[in-house]
Design a protein around this motif. Sequence first.
Motif, PDB file in Angstrom:
ATOM      1  N   GLU A  77       0.778  -1.146   0.122  1.00  0.00           N
ATOM      2  CA  GLU A  77      -0.055  -0.061  -0.167  1.00  0.00           C
ATOM      3  C   GLU A  77       0.904   1.136  -0.005  1.00  0.00           C
ATOM      4  N   ALA A  78       1.949   1.279   0.116  1.00  0.00           N
ATOM      5  CA  ALA A  78       2.948   2.167   0.366  1.00  0.00           C
ATOM      6  C   ALA A  78       2.819   3.301  -1.045  1.00  0.00           C
ATOM      7  N   ASN A  79       2.737   4.469  -0.680  1.00  0.00           N
ATOM      8  CA  ASN A  79       2.940   5.537  -1.754  1.00  0.00           C
ATOM      9  C   ASN A  79       3.083   6.835  -1.105  1.00  0.00           C
ATOM     10  N   ILE A  80       4.630   6.819  -1.143  1.00  0.00           N
ATOM     11  CA  ILE A  80       5.080   7.985  -0.255  1.00  0.00           C
ATOM     12  C   ILE A  80       6.073   9.006  -1.233  1.00  0.00           C
ATOM     13  N   ILE A  81       5.552  10.360  -0.899  1.00  0.00           N
ATOM     14  CA  ILE A  81       6.315  11.261  -1.644  1.00  0.00           C
ATOM     15  C   ILE A  81       7.495  11.856  -0.822  1.00  0.00           C
ATOM     16  N   PRO A 136      17.911   5.326   4.440  1.00  0.00           N
ATOM     17  CA  PRO A 136      18.056   4.034   4.810  1.00  0.00           C
ATOM     18  C   PRO A 136      16.685   3.342   5.443  1.00  0.00           C
ATOM     19  N   VAL A 137      15.845   4.007   5.960  1.00  0.00           N
ATOM     20  CA  VAL A 137      14.650   3.529   6.572  1.00  0.00           C
ATOM     21  C   VAL A 137      13.586   3.096   5.522  1.00  0.00           C
ATOM     22  N   LEU A 138      13.593   4.186   4.691  1.00  0.00           N
ATOM     23  CA  LEU A 138      12.568   4.151   3.671  1.00  0.00           C
ATOM     24  C   LEU A 138      12.679   3.575   2.486  1.00  0.00           C
ATOM     25  N   ARG A 139      14.132   3.315   2.068  1.00  0.00           N
ATOM     26  CA  ARG A 139      14.463   2.749   0.777  1.00  0.00           C
ATOM     27  C   ARG A 139      14.400   1.381   0.766  1.00  0.00           C
ATOM     28  N   GLU A 140      13.349   0.995   0.935  1.00  0.00           N
ATOM     29  CA  GLU A 140      13.080  -0.641   0.928  1.00  0.00           C
ATOM     30  C   GLU A 140      12.850  -1.114  -0.630  1.00  0.00           C
ATOM     31  N   GLY A 141      13.641  -0.388  -1.395  1.00  0.00           N
ATOM     32  CA  GLY A 141      13.711  -0.533  -3.068  1.00  0.00           C
ATOM     33  C   GLY A 141      14.861   0.027  -3.514  1.00  0.00           C
ATOM     34  N   ASN A 142      15.001  -0.354  -4.975  1.00  0.00           N
ATOM     35  CA  ASN A 142      16.101   0.423  -5.648  1.00  0.00           C
ATOM     36  C   ASN A 142      15.866   1.470  -6.269  1.00  0.00           C
ATOM     37  N   ALA A 143      16.746   2.234  -6.669  1.00  0.00           N
ATOM     38  CA  ALA A 143      16.341   3.489  -7.290  1.00  0.00           C
ATOM     39  C   ALA A 143      16.242   3.447  -8.823  1.00  0.00           C
ATOM     40  N   ASP A 144      15.211   4.132  -9.493  1.00  0.00           N
ATOM     41  CA  ASP A 144      15.203   4.470 -10.819  1.00  0.00           C
ATOM     42  C   ASP A 144      15.453   6.113 -10.938  1.00  0.00           C
ATOM     43  N   ARG A 145      16.411   6.531 -11.510  1.00  0.00           N
ATOM     44  CA  ARG A 145      16.654   8.106 -11.253  1.00  0.00           C
ATOM     45  C   ARG A 145      16.953   8.720 -12.613  1.00  0.00           C
ATOM     46  N   ARG A 146      16.202   9.437 -13.176  1.00  0.00           N
ATOM     47  CA  ARG A 146      16.392   9.808 -14.486  1.00  0.00           C
ATOM     48  C   ARG A 146      15.478  11.469 -14.560  1.00  0.00           C
ATOM     49  N   MET A 567      15.286  16.241 -11.327  1.00  0.00           N
ATOM     50  CA  MET A 567      15.265  14.670 -11.593  1.00  0.00           C
ATOM     51  C   MET A 567      14.098  14.031 -11.132  1.00  0.00           C
ATOM     52  N   LEU A 568      13.573  12.863 -11.957  1.00  0.00           N
ATOM     53  CA  LEU A 568      12.512  12.122 -11.446  1.00  0.00           C
ATOM     54  C   LEU A 568      13.231  10.837 -10.899  1.00  0.00           C
ATOM     55  N   SER A 569      12.866  10.689  -9.450  1.00  0.00           N
ATOM     56  CA  SER A 569      13.441   9.634  -8.799  1.00  0.00           C
ATOM     57  C   SER A 569      12.367   8.941  -8.253  1.00  0.00           C
ATOM     58  N   ILE A 570      12.285   7.402  -8.864  1.00  0.00           N
ATOM     59  CA  ILE A 570      11.245   6.595  -8.722  1.00  0.00           C
ATOM     60  C   ILE A 570      11.957   5.553  -7.965  1.00  0.00           C
ATOM     61  N   VAL A 571      11.391   5.162  -6.614  1.00  0.00           N
ATOM     62  CA  VAL A 571      11.842   4.000  -5.976  1.00  0.00           C
ATOM     63  C   VAL A 571      10.795   2.928  -5.979  1.00  0.00           C
ATOM     64  N   PRO A 572      10.593   1.847  -6.907  1.00  0.00           N
ATOM     65  CA  PRO A 572       9.901   0.662  -6.971  1.00  0.00           C
ATOM     66  C   PRO A 572      10.033  -0.017  -5.660  1.00  0.00           C
ATOM     67  N   LEU A 573       9.175  -0.069  -4.670  1.00  0.00           N
ATOM     68  CA  LEU A 573       9.560  -0.711  -3.535  1.00  0.00           C
ATOM     69  C   LEU A 573       9.596  -2.360  -3.621  1.00  0.00           C
ATOM     70  N   MET A 574      10.083  -2.884  -3.116  1.00  0.00           N
ATOM     71  CA  MET A 574      10.391  -4.263  -3.147  1.00  0.00           C
ATOM     72  C   MET A 574       8.960  -5.280  -2.980  1.00  0.00           C
ATOM     73  N   ASP A 575       8.239  -4.665  -1.790  1.00  0.00           N
ATOM     74  CA  ASP A 575       6.943  -5.329  -1.689  1.00  0.00           C
ATOM     75  C   ASP A 575       5.921  -4.710  -2.098  1.00  0.00           C
ATOM     76  N   GLY A 576       6.035  -3.863  -3.388  1.00  0.00           N
ATOM     77  CA  GLY A 576       4.823  -3.566  -4.252  1.00  0.00           C
ATOM     78  C   GLY A 576       4.390  -2.127  -4.043  1.00  0.00           C
ATOM     79  N   GLY A 577       4.885  -1.261  -3.140  1.00  0.00           N
ATOM     80  CA  GLY A 577       4.787  -0.189  -3.161  1.00  0.00           C
ATOM     81  C   GLY A 577       5.483   1.220  -3.902  1.00  0.00           C
ATOM     82  N   GLY A 578       5.273   2.045  -3.680  1.00  0.00           N
ATOM     83  CA  GLY A 578       6.208   3.018  -4.388  1.00  0.00           C
ATOM     84  C   GLY A 578       6.685   4.309  -3.529  1.00  0.00           C
ATOM     85  N   LEU A 579       7.963   4.511  -3.714  1.00  0.00           N
ATOM     86  CA  LEU A 579       8.459   5.790  -3.047  1.00  0.00           C
ATOM     87  C   LEU A 579       9.087   6.776  -4.015  1.00  0.00           C
TER      88      LEU A 579
END
Length: 742
Positions: A77-81, A136-146, A567-579
């Motif tokens: 359910e995570a959708n964090i800006i 480090p607490v919020l980044r439960e995913g890797n970065a797609d930055r462009r 820059m657009l910085s999208i972190v697709p979280l590993m459990d399905g949410g988005g940062l």
Amino acid sequence: MATHKIVWTKIDEAPALATYSLLPVIKAYTHGCDIEVQTKDISLAGRIIANFPDNLTDQQKIPDCLAQLGDLAKTPEANIIKLPNISASIPQLQTAIKELQAKGYDIPDYPQEAKTEADKLIQTRYAVVLGSAVNPVLREGNADRRAAVSVKKFAQKHPHRMMKPWPESGSKARVAHMNDKDFFASEKSVTMPTATTAKIEFAGADGTKKVLKDNLKLQTGEVIDSAVMNVNALREFFACQIQAAKKDHLLLSLHLKATMMKVSDPIMFGHCVSVFYKDALDKHADTLKSIGANVNNGLADVLDKLNKLPAETKAQIEADIAAVYETHPDLAMVDSRNGITNLHVPNDIIIDASMPVVVRDGGKMWDKNDQLADTIAMIPDRCYATIYQQIIEDCQQHGQFDPATMGSVSNVGLMAQKAEEYGSHDKTFQSPGIGTINIIDADGNVILSQPVETGDIFRACQTKDAPIRDWVKLAVSRARATGSPAIFWLNENRGHDAEIIKKVNQYLPEHDTEGLDLQILKPIDAIKFSLARVRQGKDTISVTGNVLRDYLTDLFPILELGTSARMLSIVPLMDGGGLFETGAGGSAPKHVQQFLKEGHLRWDSLGEYCAIVPSLELIASKTGNVKAKLLADTLDQAISKYLENAKAPSRKVNEIDNRGSAFYLAMYWAQALAAQDTDPQMQQRFAAVATQLAENETKINEELLAAQGQPVEIGGYYLPDTMLTEKAMRPSATLNAIIDSM
């Protein structure tokens, strides 16, 4: 339809001020669309307050929002800006504490030297606030930055004007790094065959033992590293570069990241300060020790502590410090008019923001006469220093880059679950003596061992298997989506990278890579490859570890766009949410200073605007909310119009600032919603809003500009007063009435 929540982070400085203008628009436009926008306080002040509830009143207490968001990030359910927050150095922390205490918050001072168990406990509690406490607490995913497509096209059509030519007569600028006994030379790495609980232990040459860290949990398949920076070699390096800069008539500068590498880099910074000012500091060592001067906090801390001394003694030490400049090379300046050098404060010069500016400014930094001059940029450790030397050599050979024609270097960054160096803080120590520091598993077996001397900096880093696997997957998906080469920046001669290369080769066959250009290159070769394509106007994907992710996503955007905040910085979280991360906070303090002095906020919220689009798209894709998709599509159109019409904040007072930008985004967004015909209800609703905004454009601008030109009082820096700040950031009664009526 169920309401989907977007969490908007409350943070610090300029982006926090900008939120007061922008967030009311976001909430108003999403109202009635089954979207709820919540705020969570992860500001520096908020994190301090949340960690020290003991003596606070009920009205003062706030929950630990960072922990709450950390839990949320592990859910679908995570959708964090997430806006840029302060990665606090000790001086920043101390200033924030003083402000909170002055406002009646009964919180303890930060003890720089832990002399008692109580001091150690307070230090431990503040440790979760210092440095890179949030990411480090919020980044439960890797970065797609462009760069967003619209942003890149605009930058090429309207190139920024900050690029300075590299001198045709030749540049003497260079990067200096150690050639031995740095982290790169000493790094050892291993992939864990089984899970275990380990400890880090110092074994002295005299037979003494001391556990530095216990209960270190390691997973099967996890990569663990250890490395040591030899401080005697480090000090010799600094001394040699001081001599070289003096001999070659170059500025001397130091480029570290004391905010993120909050344990190791302040120590390295302190060694540079103590070597540069050695004559003065050694002469008065006992006196300086007695007043608690700490070179790890920079020369500014030493000068500040001198106020504890009698005037005559203070004057003598100041004179001896001033005498150092007569025999030493000129230092690069942060603020030449006020005498603030590169060595004054550890968080003034941050490598990922400072080195791109060196390239942008033709290999130069500002000197004491407020003139640009060639510099020796000291980056002690070789792990990443070579990429900066390579780009300097490229510019010396080919000249400055052209933002109108240069290609892009986007990034896929391995950062999930505190990967690599940025997760090493709780495993970084100064050696208490001569001996070895060992990482020992639960059965007593030594996993990794490092010989150390007194004061050496030891660090251990962890990189879990699942994030690596996800990182490889993300790299392949971005290569497939763009058709651009994806280059893994990995050096088989570095301990950690050798283990990661094995995993890349293991996980790539899990994906369809036919027709894709996927390569593994040493960082120095990867940047050569990328720079050649950049100059041809071609795009490249950099696939890197956590630190290079940080460095490259400032380096190329600052050259391409003039700022990394766009820059657009999208972190697709590993459990399905988005940062969705926005902007860059490095220049935010200067923006606040200008706002308080002149009532003009030049912070560019384009990063926030762009982040809202994928956040809304995530809602649409997960829930089928067609209004969310419509809001995203029309916001994207509004951003393009915002750029084309040049509504970004001006740097000058009495011209458009952040508040005016928010108004124009709101108007263009309303116009796009009114122009669409897929949702008649939304069309009708926003037609009225668009008309009102357009008809009142002149009046709104007059009200916004009338708020500029005089000092602003917001009741604090780290914890500003909400009512005062809202009044300052929403000064147009006409605009407020239109937005609030929605």
